[in-house]
Design an enzyme around this catalytic site. Structure first.
Site, PDB file in Angstrom:
ATOM      1  N   ASN A 260       0.840  -1.194   0.000  1.00  0.00           N
ATOM      2  CA  ASN A 260       0.000   0.000   0.000  1.00  0.00           C
ATOM      3  C   ASN A 260       0.876   1.245   0.000  1.00  0.00           C
ATOM      4  OD1 ASN A 260       0.675  -0.757   2.664  1.00  0.00           O
ATOM      5  ND2 ASN A 260      -1.045   0.343   3.544  1.00  0.00           N
ATOM      6  N   ILE A 261       0.432   2.250  -0.734  1.00  0.00           N
ATOM      7  CA  ILE A 261       1.197   3.487  -0.906  1.00  0.00           C
ATOM      8  C   ILE A 261       0.263   4.634  -0.538  1.00  0.00           C
ATOM      9  CG2 ILE A 261       2.542   4.888  -2.517  1.00  0.00           C
ATOM     10  CD1 ILE A 261       2.746   2.291  -4.293  1.00  0.00           C
ATOM     11  N   GLU A 262       0.505   5.238   0.628  1.00  0.00           N
ATOM     12  CA  GLU A 262      -0.385   6.292   1.100  1.00  0.00           C
ATOM     13  C   GLU A 262       0.059   7.649   0.572  1.00  0.00           C
ATOM     14  OE1 GLU A 262      -0.815   5.690   5.336  1.00  0.00           O
ATOM     15  OE2 GLU A 262      -2.055   3.903   4.945  1.00  0.00           O
TER      16      GLU A 262
ATOM     17  N   CYS B 240      -4.059   0.801  -2.543  1.00  0.00           N
ATOM     18  CA  CYS B 240      -3.931  -0.427  -1.749  1.00  0.00           C
ATOM     19  C   CYS B 240      -2.880  -1.354  -2.354  1.00  0.00           C
ATOM     20  CB  CYS B 240      -5.249  -1.171  -1.704  1.00  0.00           C
ATOM     21  SG  CYS B 240      -6.547  -0.312  -0.828  1.00  0.00           S
TER      22      CYS B 240
ATOM     23  N   GLU C  95      -3.121  -4.489  -3.089  1.00  0.00           N
ATOM     24  CA  GLU C  95      -3.658  -5.358  -4.154  1.00  0.00           C
ATOM     25  C   GLU C  95      -3.641  -4.642  -5.498  1.00  0.00           C
ATOM     26  OE1 GLU C  95      -4.863  -4.568  -1.235  1.00  0.00           O
ATOM     27  OE2 GLU C  95      -6.402  -5.948  -0.534  1.00  0.00           O
TER      28      GLU C  95
ATOM     29  N   CYS D 167     -10.441  -4.299   0.032  1.00  0.00           N
ATOM     30  CA  CYS D 167     -11.515  -3.299   0.114  1.00  0.00           C
ATOM     31  C   CYS D 167     -12.378  -3.396  -1.142  1.00  0.00           C
ATOM     32  CB  CYS D 167     -10.922  -1.897   0.249  1.00  0.00           C
ATOM     33  SG  CYS D 167     -10.207  -1.292  -1.298  1.00  0.00           S
TER      34      CYS D 167
ATOM     35  N   CYS E   8     -10.662  -2.627  -4.516  1.00  0.00           N
ATOM     36  CA  CYS E   8      -9.750  -3.687  -4.987  1.00  0.00           C
ATOM     37  C   CYS E   8     -10.535  -4.892  -5.499  1.00  0.00           C
ATOM     38  CB  CYS E   8      -8.788  -4.108  -3.884  1.00  0.00           C
ATOM     39  SG  CYS E   8      -7.560  -2.837  -3.541  1.00  0.00           S
TER      40      CYS E   8
HETATM   41  N1  THU Z   1      -5.256  -1.272   2.555  1.00  0.00           N
HETATM   42  C1  THU Z   1      -4.737  -2.126   1.612  1.00  0.00           C
HETATM   43  O1  THU Z   1      -3.609  -1.926   1.129  1.00  0.00           O
HETATM   44  N2  THU Z   1      -5.474  -3.196   1.219  1.00  0.00           N
HETATM   45  C2  THU Z   1      -6.698  -3.504   1.710  1.00  0.00           C
HETATM   46  O2  THU Z   1      -7.313  -4.438   1.262  1.00  0.00           O
HETATM   47  C3  THU Z   1      -7.300  -2.686   2.784  1.00  0.00           C
HETATM   48  C4  THU Z   1      -6.581  -1.439   3.115  1.00  0.00           C
HETATM   49  C5  THU Z   1      -4.422  -0.160   3.004  1.00  0.00           C
HETATM   50  C6  THU Z   1      -4.890   1.175   2.518  1.00  0.00           C
HETATM   51  C7  THU Z   1      -4.341   2.093   3.595  1.00  0.00           C
HETATM   52  O3  THU Z   1      -3.003   2.422   3.273  1.00  0.00           O
HETATM   53  C8  THU Z   1      -4.313   1.240   4.855  1.00  0.00           C
HETATM   54  O4  THU Z   1      -4.446  -0.096   4.417  1.00  0.00           O
HETATM   55  C9  THU Z   1      -5.427   1.580   5.852  1.00  0.00           C
HETATM   56  O5  THU Z   1      -6.661   1.604   5.227  1.00  0.00           O
END
Ligand code: THU
Length: 299
Positions: free
Chosen positions: A210-212, A221, A223, A253, A256
């Site tokens: 995941n890359i915020e 996310c 995925e 989520c 995804c």
């Molecule tokens: N996140 C994912 O990478 N995959 C998921 O299926 C659920 C959420 C990440 C997004 C965000 O960076 C962090 O988790 C919190 O929501």
């Protein structure tokens, strides 16, 4: 595995992600539990020739050079040299430094042609060969050579890149690759690190994290990172995705699920967290999903 890149020659991005996956697979297969790092220089023939001359007194270009930092006693490799690895722990990298790898791009291209396989496969093979040296393997004596070849094949097989086209990537490996991809998560805002490993029909594996973003909403996310990497490298068919988080089951989520449904409505979704694993088909996670089939065919 944390790779410190030095890229001096134009290289297809597909090689680089495959090199990263191969490096992660090497540590897993060898059974190295500690976080490790290596520097990797991707260069031309002149540069590798210069290093070969200066460091080994051999004045010619070659395909791969490796310089281990750890002095492994005879017969010992990284998987059973925890104390030696620990001595190479670097606070800044937060990993044990295994050494340096140098790969010649012209050699990758020429050898791929010579052996009749893809440059990606050759890049992955040379990485695995060099990493085996960094993990204490060598091929001077016949016994050692056989041990090293077996390890190389095992690593390549674990990511679907060995010579045996029918060899499949196991769920265990896919889950472990997701756990490793999680180490590269950029999640300073949520602190919720996620990793993913997506298995293609043709056996390739693409990893993602995941890359915020400071704007929050732009977060990608794990995925979708893996999926978009794969699609942009030409993959279109997927059989399984493994997703790893630390304390909670990271079921994908809604966004995804929809993105995966576009390419692989029947994909298996495996999750792992806190030593536990679970699995459901996407069709169960996204019932009555809306996909390409629902749209009228274009004339
Ligand atoms: N996140 C994912 O990478 N995959 C998921 O299926 C659920 C959420 C990440 C997004 C965000 O960076 C962090 O988790 C919190 O929501």
């Amino acid at each position: 595995m944390k790779l410190l890149w030095q890229i001096e020659t134009e290289t297809a991005p597909a090689w680089l992600s495959l090199i990263q996956t191969a490096a992660d697979a090497a540590l897993l297969t060898e059974g190295v539990a500690r976080p490790c790092a290596a520097s990797i220089r991707v260069c031309g023939d002149e540069a590798i020739r210069e290093v070969n001359r200066e460091c080994r007194g051999i004045d010619r270009a070659t395909d791969v050079l490796s310089f281990p930092t750890v002095g492994y006693p005879a017969g010992t490799t990284a998987g059973c040299a925890d104390k030696l690895l620990l001595r190479e722990f670097d606070d800044e990298l937060n990993a044990c430094m295994l050494g340096d790898l140098i790969i010649s791009v012209p050699h990758v291209l020429a050898q791929a042609e010579e052996y009749g396989h893809s440059p990606e496969r050759e890049a992955a093979y040379l990485t695995v060969h060099g990493l085996c040296h960094l993990m204490g393997y060598d091929h001077i004596e016949e016994d050692d050579r056989r041990r090293m070849r077996a390890m190389e094949e095992k690593i390549l097989a674990s990511i679907g890149m060995d010579r045996d086209e029918s060899a499949a990537v196991s769920d265990e490996t896919l889950l472990a690759l997701a756990i490793q991809a999680r180490e590269r998560s950029y999640s300073p805002y949520s602190g919720f690190a996620v990793g993913a490993a997506l298995l293609c029909e043709d056996g390739r594996v693409f990893q993602g994290c995941n890359i915020e973003n400071a704007s929050f909403g732009l977060t990608n996310c794990a995925e979708r990172t893996a999926l978009f990497k794969a699609v942009s490298e030409g993959a279109r068919e997927f059989t399984a995705i493994a997703i790893a988080a630390e304390k909670a089951a990271p079921w994908p989520c809604g966004a995804c699920r929809q993105a995966l449904n576009e390419f692989a409505p029947g994909i298996r979704v495996l999750v792992t967290w806190d030593g536990q694993t679970d699995e459901k088909p996407l069709s169960e996670l996204l019932p009555c999903g809306f996909g390409p089939k629902e749209l009228p065919k274009k004339e």
